[in-house]
Scaffold this motif. Structure first.
Motif, short mmCIF file in Angstrom:
data_model
loop_
_atom_site.label_atom_id
_atom_site.label_comp_id
_atom_site.label_asym_id
_atom_site.label_seq_id
_atom_site.Cartn_x
_atom_site.Cartn_y
_atom_site.Cartn_z
N THR A 163 0.81 -1.21 0.00
CA THR A 163 0.00 0.00 0.00
C THR A 163 0.85 1.26 0.00
N LEU A 164 1.95 1.27 0.74
CA LEU A 164 2.75 2.48 0.91
C LEU A 164 4.06 2.46 0.14
N LEU A 165 4.48 1.31 -0.36
CA LEU A 165 5.79 1.22 -1.00
C LEU A 165 5.72 0.29 -2.21
N ARG A 166 6.29 0.76 -3.34
CA ARG A 166 6.44 -0.06 -4.54
C ARG A 166 7.90 -0.02 -4.96
N ALA A 167 8.43 -1.17 -5.30
CA ALA A 167 9.83 -1.23 -5.72
C ALA A 167 10.03 -2.40 -6.65
N SER A 168 11.04 -2.29 -7.50
CA SER A 168 11.45 -3.42 -8.34
C SER A 168 12.91 -3.26 -8.71
N PHE A 196 18.05 -2.46 -14.06
CA PHE A 196 17.07 -1.45 -13.71
C PHE A 196 16.63 -1.60 -12.26
N ALA A 197 16.16 -0.48 -11.70
CA ALA A 197 15.63 -0.46 -10.34
C ALA A 197 14.76 0.77 -10.18
N ASP A 198 13.74 0.67 -9.36
CA ASP A 198 12.91 1.82 -9.04
C ASP A 198 12.27 1.61 -7.68
N VAL A 199 11.95 2.72 -7.02
CA VAL A 199 11.26 2.68 -5.74
C VAL A 199 10.40 3.92 -5.63
N SER A 200 9.18 3.78 -5.14
CA SER A 200 8.29 4.92 -4.93
C SER A 200 7.49 4.67 -3.66
N THR A 201 7.10 5.77 -3.02
CA THR A 201 6.37 5.67 -1.77
C THR A 201 5.18 6.62 -1.78
N GLN A 202 4.15 6.24 -1.07
CA GLN A 202 2.94 7.05 -0.95
C GLN A 202 3.11 7.92 0.31
N TRP A 203 3.54 9.16 0.12
CA TRP A 203 3.85 10.02 1.26
C TRP A 203 2.61 10.60 1.93
N ARG A 204 1.51 10.64 1.19
CA ARG A 204 0.21 10.93 1.74
C ARG A 204 -0.81 10.21 0.85
N PRO A 205 -2.05 10.01 1.32
CA PRO A 205 -2.98 9.19 0.54
C PRO A 205 -3.10 9.64 -0.92
N GLN A 207 -0.78 10.16 -3.10
CA GLN A 207 0.31 11.00 -3.60
C GLN A 207 1.61 10.21 -3.55
N TRP A 208 2.22 9.99 -4.73
CA TRP A 208 3.40 9.14 -4.83
C TRP A 208 4.62 9.94 -5.30
N VAL A 209 5.77 9.62 -4.73
CA VAL A 209 7.06 10.16 -5.19
C VAL A 209 8.02 8.98 -5.31
N GLY A 210 8.94 9.08 -6.26
CA GLY A 210 9.85 7.96 -6.44
C GLY A 210 11.05 8.30 -7.29
N VAL A 211 11.98 7.35 -7.34
CA VAL A 211 13.18 7.48 -8.16
C VAL A 211 13.29 6.23 -9.02
N ARG A 212 13.90 6.40 -10.19
CA ARG A 212 14.11 5.29 -11.12
C ARG A 212 15.53 5.34 -11.66
N ALA A 213 16.08 4.16 -11.95
CA ALA A 213 17.42 4.07 -12.55
C ALA A 213 17.42 2.94 -13.57
N LEU A 243 18.79 8.27 -14.89
CA LEU A 243 18.37 8.49 -13.51
C LEU A 243 17.18 9.43 -13.53
N GLY A 244 16.11 9.07 -12.85
CA GLY A 244 14.90 9.87 -12.92
C GLY A 244 14.20 10.01 -11.58
N VAL A 245 13.48 11.12 -11.43
CA VAL A 245 12.60 11.34 -10.28
C VAL A 245 11.20 11.58 -10.82
N GLN A 246 10.19 11.19 -10.05
CA GLN A 246 8.82 11.37 -10.49
C GLN A 246 7.90 11.61 -9.30
#
Length: 493
Positions: A163-168, A196-205, A207-213, A243-246
């Motif tokens: 629910t709060l964290l997505r990664a691969s 490749f790798a990425d991680v994103s988190t739901q910092w509030r309901p 609303q997602w922020v994350g980084v990708r490589a 390298l990316g942010v989203q």
């Protein structure tokens, strides 16, 4: 590796699933067939600058599949059989390269072929979290925006989805297209490894922020520039890192009911690249360069009522290079993308850079306006307008669905067209209007772990098409309009 060897691998997985040791703990087994009928009309992808470039045909695409699960282990395989009256595109994961005029020999697409789309084994017991798994085999890798990864490829991929964290994170390399009509890989895929790798988190309901490589290592040999070049010769290699942010409001989820949705991404590209370029004196020579480029994609979508949404978006990918227009500093994508996503807010994915133009992020800026409509689970529609410009009017753009003109001193009329030649000093690429409408018939019941393996979650009837009007960059002697349209009917048994 030949297709029959990999089909043998897929068969081996099926035999493993049916063995007594597996059967002792068998908890689930599903199988079925997807049938897709596609009609395509396209004219004229070369804008009247050479022969062919038109498609008028209908085809049937049959995809049998099987899924087995025992405890934390599961396995899946999907085949494909296509028969058509013309060389049409029944699969949205196919690159436009496979539809290019003039391909010959071992990369010539046939009207009919057999293929293996996916075959993999999955283990979901590394952690106690229900959204975690490790998957090995030919599988669908996909990002929500389709701009980094959206393809079937051989990979080892670990995913974590809570629910709060997505990664691969994973590693991938294409060894075959697993199609009976292709004997060789496309040159850009030959000897190219992806990490490749990425991680994103739901910092509030919501609303997602994350980084990708993403890192690609291409150590294949470039063709000898003193010898004739054909369509299977590699023209570039090197090591590139993205390298990316989203940040986004879960905007690609069509079930999202937010009044305001947004997405924003910034990607930096660096590395070194060797390529064949055309110097002013003519001919070809090998050139080495350090790459430093960037790209961004920004969008906002407003919900007017439960059914209607409107939005706007802007994308820009840097352009630059030598005075000879080699474009060696243009931003380029990973090579695993389709640029298809649900950015309009409906269940149907739409090409981010035009259903007809099908641009990629490379020396290109795009302004987009769109509106969409959705009626429950039964209907959805999107109307999209795009305006395209070059960033640097002396450099080429990346690949697209338009192949007007060509600029290659070693081109003799056979094989694929390596590069579109645009008019120096002209930035206007053109504009496009897209329309996509879908009628869904039934949801169907599929295992949750197969959500990315199927092109669509239900039976449907769909029209998708675009009309592209070329700009001054294509010159004054080209056709004034180009269109690409499809009618798809999908049923699941």
């Amino acid at each position: 590796m030949k297709l029959n060897q990999w089909m043998g691998t897929g068969l081996g997985l099926s035999l493993l699933a049916s063995s007594p040791a597996w059967a002792v703990q068998m908890t689930d087994m599903d199988f079925g067939t997807d049938i897709k009928i596609t009609a395509q009309s396209e004219a004229d992808r070369d804008l009247g600058t050479r022969e062919e470039g038109e498609v008028e045909g209908i085809g049937v695409d049959v995809r049998p599949w099987a899924f087995v699960q025992s405890g934390d282990w599961s396995a899946f395989a999907m085949g494909q059989a296509v028969a058509a009256t013309d060389t049409i595109q029944t699969d949205t994961l196919d690159s436009d390269a496979s539809q290019t005029d003039g391909q010959t020999g071992s990369r010539e697409a046939d009207k009919s072929y057999l293929a293996m789309r996916e075959f993999w084994v999955d283990y979901a017991g590394l952690t106690a979290y229900p959204g975690e798994s490790l998957r090995l085999g030919r599988q669908r890798l996909r990002d929500d925006d389709g701009q980094w990864r959206d393809t079937n490829i051989e990979a080892l991929n670990w995913t974590f989805d809570t629910t709060l964290l997505r990664a691969s994170t994973g590693i991938a390399q294409r060894f075959s297209d697993y199609r009976t009509d292709y004997d060789d890989l496309a040159p850009e895929d030959e000897d190219r490894l992806h990490l490749f790798a990425d991680v994103s988190t739901q910092w509030r309901p919501g609303q997602w922020v994350g980084v990708r490589a993403h890192h690609s290592r291409d150590d294949g040999d470039i063709a000898d520039p003193t010898q004739p070049i054909d369509e299977l010769d590699k023209r570039a290699n090197g090591d590139l890192t993205w390298l990316g942010v989203q940040a986004h409001s879960d905007a690609y989820n069509f079930r999202n009911t937010n009044t305001v949705n947004y997405w924003a991404s910034l990607t930096l590209l660096s590395g070194d690249r060797d390529s064949l370029v055309s110097p002013a004196a003519g001919g070809l020579e090998e050139d080495s360069t350090d790459v430093s480029a960037w790209a961004t994609d920004l969008g906002i979508r407003l919900r007017l009522d439960p059914s209607w949404q409107v939005g706007a978006a802007y994308a820009r990918a840097s352009g630059g290079g030598g005075s000879d227009g080699d474009g060696t500093d243009n931003f380029r994508q990973t090579g695993l993308e389709t640029n298809r996503s649900n950015f309009t807010g409906t269940r149907t994915s739409v090409h981010r850079f035009g259903e007809a133009f099908r641009g990629e992020q490379s020396n290109l800026q795009t302004a987009t306006l769109f509106g969409s409509w959705q009626m429950g689970e039964d209907y959805d529609a999107s109307l999209v307008y795009h305006k395209f410009w070059r960033v640097d009017d002396q450099q080429q753009i990346g690949g697209s669905g338009v192949n007007a003109r060509f600029d290659d001193p070693n081109y003799t009329g056979g094989g694929s067209i390596p590069q579109v030649a645009l008019v120096d000093g002209e930035k206007d690429i053109g504009q496009e209007v897209d329309f996509v409408v879908t009628r869904y018939f039934k949801q169907g019941l599929l295992p949750a772990s197969l959500s990315q393996s199927f092109e669509e979650p239900s039976a449907l009837l769909r029209f998708r098409g675009g009309v592209f009007k070329p700009g001054d960059a294509y010159g004054s002697d080209t056709d004034s309009l180009m269109h690409r349209a499809f009618i798809d009917a999908i049923w699941r048994f």
